[in-house]
Design an enzyme around this catalytic site. Structure first.
Site, PDB file in Angstrom:
ATOM      1  N   ASP A  13       8.224  60.383 -53.685  1.00 14.36           N
ATOM      2  CA  ASP A  13       9.000  60.849 -54.846  1.00 14.36           C
ATOM      3  C   ASP A  13       8.170  61.688 -55.806  1.00 14.36           C
ATOM      4  OD1 ASP A  13      11.248  59.229 -53.951  1.00 14.36           O
ATOM      5  OD2 ASP A  13      10.126  57.512 -54.718  1.00 14.36           O
ATOM      6  N   LYS A  16       7.679  66.882 -53.812  1.00 10.56           N
ATOM      7  CA  LYS A  16       7.222  67.784 -52.749  1.00 10.56           C
ATOM      8  C   LYS A  16       8.236  68.890 -52.463  1.00 10.56           C
ATOM      9  CE  LYS A  16       6.757  64.149 -50.140  1.00 10.56           C
ATOM     10  NZ  LYS A  16       6.865  63.101 -51.183  1.00 10.56           N
ATOM     11  N   GLY A  40      13.982  62.167 -49.505  1.00 13.15           N
ATOM     12  CA  GLY A  40      14.945  62.839 -50.371  1.00 13.15           C
ATOM     13  C   GLY A  40      14.227  63.908 -51.168  1.00 13.15           C
ATOM     14  N   HIS A  41      14.275  65.138 -50.689  1.00 17.91           N
ATOM     15  CA  HIS A  41      13.566  66.241 -51.341  1.00 17.91           C
ATOM     16  C   HIS A  41      14.549  67.021 -52.215  1.00 17.91           C
ATOM     17  CE1 HIS A  41      10.060  66.262 -48.215  1.00 17.91           C
ATOM     18  NE2 HIS A  41      10.217  65.110 -48.834  1.00 17.91           N
ATOM     19  N   GLN A 224       7.703  61.229 -47.807  1.00 17.13           N
ATOM     20  CA  GLN A 224       7.160  59.985 -48.381  1.00 17.13           C
ATOM     21  C   GLN A 224       5.820  60.263 -49.076  1.00 17.13           C
ATOM     22  OE1 GLN A 224       8.360  59.554 -44.751  1.00 17.13           O
ATOM     23  NE2 GLN A 224      10.269  59.510 -45.886  1.00 17.13           N
TER      24      GLN A 224
END
Length: 426
Positions: A13, A16, A40-41, A224
């Site tokens: 988180d 990235k 989740g980007h 991650q």
């Protein structure tokens, strides 16, 4: 051409996706090398928020190839939903998105196994996203998995049936109350497989080798964070893949000597989703403020993130393991308004002060030792130049640079791609 890497240095988180989006104009190829839809980007530009789970974060740029590498695990159902959203925005992914034949596929029964395994642990659960990631990597290492290349073969459904039947027997073994309708799940799954089959599959290691030979620039995108690495993270509260720089080599087929810059991303503070040790976690008003101002909720699960002060012991460890060459600090704007900032510079570990990350960082063994710095009150979100940043902010960044002995070249002062400030060029 060397392959550059972009990695998270904490428990995920870190932001990235945003930085990959910012960097994409400099690269010909963006390649995801591990993880799956547990990522989740989040990207924000032109007033819109976009969340990607498996598709590389360069997908919104023209003239950039986006590669899903062999180290990634793909859920066809979630992948199809991502593609549907791209269709709504008229993104031409048919020509810019390619997938490694060696990437493994997440089956519906992998997700069910994940849920059954987590339920069986009770209070000892690890905080899985329940996306089937762990069971899929288990089948990969157990040499049972189904890969993207398999769905090009005429008999792949027979292999699917055998593996799904095995999974159902395993679910029964857990002896927990998991309600499901596999026939319904399979209908959605096979429909999504047809969508997946319409995309371009490649032998990705050969594609990357040829691209390097042709002088094309490549950025490997991690998912991650380093402290969730299966080997070097806070095991067993980790993900099931290698999130560190070594994972880019195995997840794309890139030789170690062909790695160029390693961009390490970290937040100006620390967050963690799910279970596991977190030495600098805050349970007071400061932690609540970080979570509220920073909108700290998981992009994949929606779960509230735990918040705490920056942990330099853990960050230094992540830099060492990854061979970080440049640092990027995210969410500096969230700390505006704190009179005093704390940075963990060492641990009191079983009565001894140490500066390295020990085998066990559970609360009964580790107490953080803090250094205090003066905070700033200015709103950073409208600042566009390094010269506008307040002295106290620069003092904070320079202190971290001195402690880590790695330059912090970029700072982020908001979620939009425009809220990115280059401090120095190397």
């Amino acid at each position: 051409m060397a392959v550059d890497l972009l990695l998270g240095l904490q428990w995920g988180d870190e932001g990235k996706g945003k930085i990959v989006d910012v960097f994409t104009s400099k690269y010909d190829i963006i390649a995801r090398f591990q993880g799956g839809p547990n990522a989740g980007h989040t990207l924000v530009f032109n007033g819109q928020k976009h969340v990607l789970h498996t598709i590389p974060s360069g997908i919104f740029h023209d003239n950039t190839v986006n590669l899903v590498g062999n180290g990634v695990v793909i859920d066809p159902v979630i992948f199809k939903k991502e593609l549907d959203k791209l269709d709504e925005q008229n993104v031409d992914y048919k020509t810019s998105l390619i997938i490694s034949r060696k990437a493994h596929i997440i089956l519906p029964t992998h997700r069910l196994l994940d849920a059954a395994s987590e339920a069986s642990k009770g209070k000892a659960k690890i905080g899985s996203t329940l996306k089937g990631i762990g069971p899929t990597y288990m089948d990969k290492t157990g040499r049972n998995g189904i890969r993207v290349g398999d769905i090009e073969l005429s008999d792949w459904k027979e292999k699917y049936r055998a593996l799904a039947d095995k999974h159902e027997a395993m679910i029964d073994f857990y002896n927990v109350d998991i309600q499901y309708d596999l026939k319904e799940l399979e209908e959605e799954f096979f429909a999504a497989i047809e969508t997946l089959q319409s995309l371009q599959f490649i032998d990705s290691e050969e594609y990357i080798h040829q691209s390097q030979t042709e002088g094309k620039s490549i950025l490997a995108e991690g998912a991650q964070g380093s402290l969730l690495d299966i080997d070097f993270g806070t095991y067993p509260f980790v993900t099931s893949s290698n999130t560190t720089a070594a994972g880019a080599c195995t997840g794309l087929g890139v030789a170690p000597r062909q790695i160029g810059d390693v961009f390490g991303i970290f937040k100006a503070y620390t967050t963690r989703v799910g279970s596991g040790p977190f030495p600098t976690e805050l349970f007071d008003e400061d932690g609540e403020t970080m979570g509220r101002v920073g909108h700290e909720f998981g992009a994949t699960t929606g779960r509230r993130r735990r918040c705490g002060w920056l942990d330099l012991v853990a960050l230094r460890y992540a830099c060492q393991v990854n061979g970080v060459t440049q640092l990027i600090m995210m969410k500096g704007d969230v700390l505006s308004g704190f009179d005093t900032l704390k940075v963990c510079t060492s641990y009191n570990y079983k009565g001894e002060e140490i500066t390295h990350l020990p085998y066990n960082i559970e609360a009964e063994n580790v107490t953080p030792v803090y250094t205090e710095l003066k905070g700033w009150s200015e709103d950073l979100t409208e600042m566009t130049e390094a010269s506008q940043l307040p002295k106290e902010f620069n003092d904070y960044v320079e202190y971290l640079e001195d402690q880590l002995n790695i330059p912090i070249t970029i700072v982020s002062v908001g979620p939009d791609r425009k809220q990115t400030i280059v401090r120095k060029t190397i």
